[in-house]
Write a protein that holds these residues in place. Sequence first.
Motif, PDB file in Angstrom:
ATOM      1  N   LYS A 117       0.292  14.055  -2.361  1.00  0.00           N
ATOM      2  CA  LYS A 117       0.664  15.914  -2.806  1.00  0.00           C
ATOM      3  C   LYS A 117      -0.166  16.390  -1.127  1.00  0.00           C
ATOM      4  O   LYS A 117       0.411  17.469  -0.527  1.00  0.00           O
ATOM      5  CB  LYS A 117      -0.316  16.233  -3.896  1.00  0.00           C
ATOM      6  N   SER A 118      -1.358  15.625  -0.662  1.00  0.00           N
ATOM      7  CA  SER A 118      -1.486  15.817   0.777  1.00  0.00           C
ATOM      8  C   SER A 118      -0.551  15.984   1.678  1.00  0.00           C
ATOM      9  O   SER A 118      -1.646  16.073   3.277  1.00  0.00           O
ATOM     10  CB  SER A 118      -3.073  15.116   0.828  1.00  0.00           C
ATOM     11  N   GLY A 119       0.434  15.321   1.901  1.00  0.00           N
ATOM     12  CA  GLY A 119       1.208  14.908   2.775  1.00  0.00           C
ATOM     13  C   GLY A 119       0.598  13.252   3.396  1.00  0.00           C
ATOM     14  O   GLY A 119       1.646  12.946   4.135  1.00  0.00           O
ATOM     15  N   LYS A 120      -0.294  12.979   2.840  1.00  0.00           N
ATOM     16  CA  LYS A 120      -0.360  11.383   3.619  1.00  0.00           C
ATOM     17  C   LYS A 120       0.124  10.408   2.892  1.00  0.00           C
ATOM     18  O   LYS A 120       0.563  10.136   1.340  1.00  0.00           O
ATOM     19  CB  LYS A 120      -2.518  10.887   3.672  1.00  0.00           C
ATOM     20  N   LEU A 121       0.465   9.110   4.110  1.00  0.00           N
ATOM     21  CA  LEU A 121       1.373   7.670   2.771  1.00  0.00           C
ATOM     22  C   LEU A 121       0.414   7.344   2.266  1.00  0.00           C
ATOM     23  O   LEU A 121      -1.088   7.127   2.392  1.00  0.00           O
ATOM     24  CB  LEU A 121       1.650   7.316   4.097  1.00  0.00           C
ATOM     25  N   ILE A 122       0.942   6.639   0.847  1.00  0.00           N
ATOM     26  CA  ILE A 122       0.023   5.756  -0.039  1.00  0.00           C
ATOM     27  C   ILE A 122       0.517   4.652  -0.055  1.00  0.00           C
ATOM     28  O   ILE A 122       1.329   4.357   0.576  1.00  0.00           O
ATOM     29  CB  ILE A 122       0.732   6.786  -1.647  1.00  0.00           C
ATOM     30  N   SER A 123      -0.570   3.755   0.472  1.00  0.00           N
ATOM     31  CA  SER A 123       0.083   2.541   1.438  1.00  0.00           C
ATOM     32  C   SER A 123      -1.756   1.162   0.264  1.00  0.00           C
ATOM     33  O   SER A 123      -2.368   2.172   0.509  1.00  0.00           O
ATOM     34  CB  SER A 123       0.323   2.238   2.041  1.00  0.00           C
ATOM     35  N   SER A 124      -1.921   0.125   0.011  1.00  0.00           N
ATOM     36  CA  SER A 124      -2.282  -0.269   0.221  1.00  0.00           C
ATOM     37  C   SER A 124      -3.346  -0.718   0.824  1.00  0.00           C
ATOM     38  O   SER A 124      -4.750  -0.342   0.825  1.00  0.00           O
ATOM     39  CB  SER A 124      -1.843  -2.056  -0.527  1.00  0.00           C
ATOM     40  N   THR A 125      -3.218  -0.850   2.216  1.00  0.00           N
ATOM     41  CA  THR A 125      -4.157  -0.310   2.826  1.00  0.00           C
ATOM     42  C   THR A 125      -4.729   1.006   2.943  1.00  0.00           C
ATOM     43  O   THR A 125      -6.349   0.776   2.974  1.00  0.00           O
ATOM     44  CB  THR A 125      -3.372  -0.503   4.416  1.00  0.00           C
ATOM     45  N   ARG A 126      -4.400   2.215   2.275  1.00  0.00           N
ATOM     46  CA  ARG A 126      -5.178   3.599   2.459  1.00  0.00           C
ATOM     47  C   ARG A 126      -6.219   3.282   1.452  1.00  0.00           C
ATOM     48  O   ARG A 126      -7.015   4.020   1.271  1.00  0.00           O
ATOM     49  CB  ARG A 126      -4.187   4.636   2.806  1.00  0.00           C
ATOM     50  N   ILE A 127      -5.841   2.670   0.569  1.00  0.00           N
ATOM     51  CA  ILE A 127      -6.001   2.608  -1.171  1.00  0.00           C
ATOM     52  C   ILE A 127      -7.004   1.704  -0.666  1.00  0.00           C
ATOM     53  O   ILE A 127      -8.573   1.839  -1.237  1.00  0.00           O
ATOM     54  CB  ILE A 127      -5.316   2.296  -2.234  1.00  0.00           C
ATOM     55  N   ARG A 128      -7.341   0.520   0.385  1.00  0.00           N
ATOM     56  CA  ARG A 128      -8.107  -0.370   0.396  1.00  0.00           C
ATOM     57  C   ARG A 128     -10.108   0.308   1.042  1.00  0.00           C
ATOM     58  O   ARG A 128     -10.970   0.007   1.077  1.00  0.00           O
ATOM     59  CB  ARG A 128      -7.933  -1.704   1.507  1.00  0.00           C
ATOM     60  N   GLN A 129      -8.898   1.163   2.146  1.00  0.00           N
ATOM     61  CA  GLN A 129      -9.941   1.879   2.719  1.00  0.00           C
ATOM     62  C   GLN A 129     -10.461   3.129   2.234  1.00  0.00           C
ATOM     63  O   GLN A 129     -12.079   3.216   2.558  1.00  0.00           O
ATOM     64  CB  GLN A 129      -8.778   3.067   4.221  1.00  0.00           C
ATOM     65  N   LEU A 130      -9.905   4.239   1.216  1.00  0.00           N
ATOM     66  CA  LEU A 130     -10.804   4.439   0.370  1.00  0.00           C
ATOM     67  C   LEU A 130     -11.789   4.125  -0.870  1.00  0.00           C
ATOM     68  O   LEU A 130     -12.405   4.301  -0.432  1.00  0.00           O
ATOM     69  CB  LEU A 130      -9.889   5.519  -0.338  1.00  0.00           C
ATOM     70  N   ILE A 131     -11.707   2.706  -1.220  1.00  0.00           N
ATOM     71  CA  ILE A 131     -12.772   1.773  -1.434  1.00  0.00           C
ATOM     72  C   ILE A 131     -13.334   1.782  -0.923  1.00  0.00           C
ATOM     73  O   ILE A 131     -14.214   1.326  -1.663  1.00  0.00           O
ATOM     74  CB  ILE A 131     -11.716   0.669  -2.417  1.00  0.00           C
ATOM     75  N   SER A 132     -13.162   1.096  -0.200  1.00  0.00           N
ATOM     76  CA  SER A 132     -14.426   0.767   0.974  1.00  0.00           C
ATOM     77  C   SER A 132     -15.208   2.069   1.016  1.00  0.00           C
ATOM     78  O   SER A 132     -16.226   1.512   1.382  1.00  0.00           O
ATOM     79  CB  SER A 132     -13.954  -0.105   2.362  1.00  0.00           C
ATOM     80  N   GLU A 133     -14.591   3.037   1.257  1.00  0.00           N
ATOM     81  CA  GLU A 133     -16.042   4.511   1.207  1.00  0.00           C
ATOM     82  C   GLU A 133     -15.935   4.983   0.357  1.00  0.00           C
ATOM     83  O   GLU A 133     -16.937   5.721   0.016  1.00  0.00           O
ATOM     84  CB  GLU A 133     -14.667   5.492   1.771  1.00  0.00           C
TER      85      GLU A 133
END
Length: 165
Positions: free
Chosen positions: A132-148
Amino acid sequence: MIAIGAFDGVHKGHQAVIKQAVEKSRICQVPSVIYTFDPPPRHFFRGVQILTPIQEKVNRIAKLDVDYVIIASFTEWYATRPPEDFICELSKLNPVEVNVGSDFHFGKNREGDVNLLEQYFPINMMPPVYCKSGKLISSTRIRQLISEGDFQQSYSLLGWRTGME
């Protein structure tokens, strides 16, 4: 219909690829087939965190009403195969259509791409999926969010009821 990808996380973007393959397979009255890899290529080459162990990945894919799941063992041998080997393997499955993401590559040194696949099979190249925020959904992004430590947003992008269950 065959959908090909690492599908690590089976997130909302992956679900869109898989659901489209399932829907089109029903229309064409052919089986839906998901072709995936264990371990995911990025884990094999770069050691990135695996979001979904293979059994969890298969279980999540099965919940999307897929008829068959093919799991390629991603080994040193597999990674060094020429792209033509992969095309030969796919041709044995006689796909009506192949669904892939626009960034799909295969074969040694990622030499094969969507343009090469199109020379042999009808291709449905899936556009990226955005949240919804316009950002790409990707496994890389999900990994980053988890690490944060942002588990709530990572669960949202995964699109599964309880996140990483």
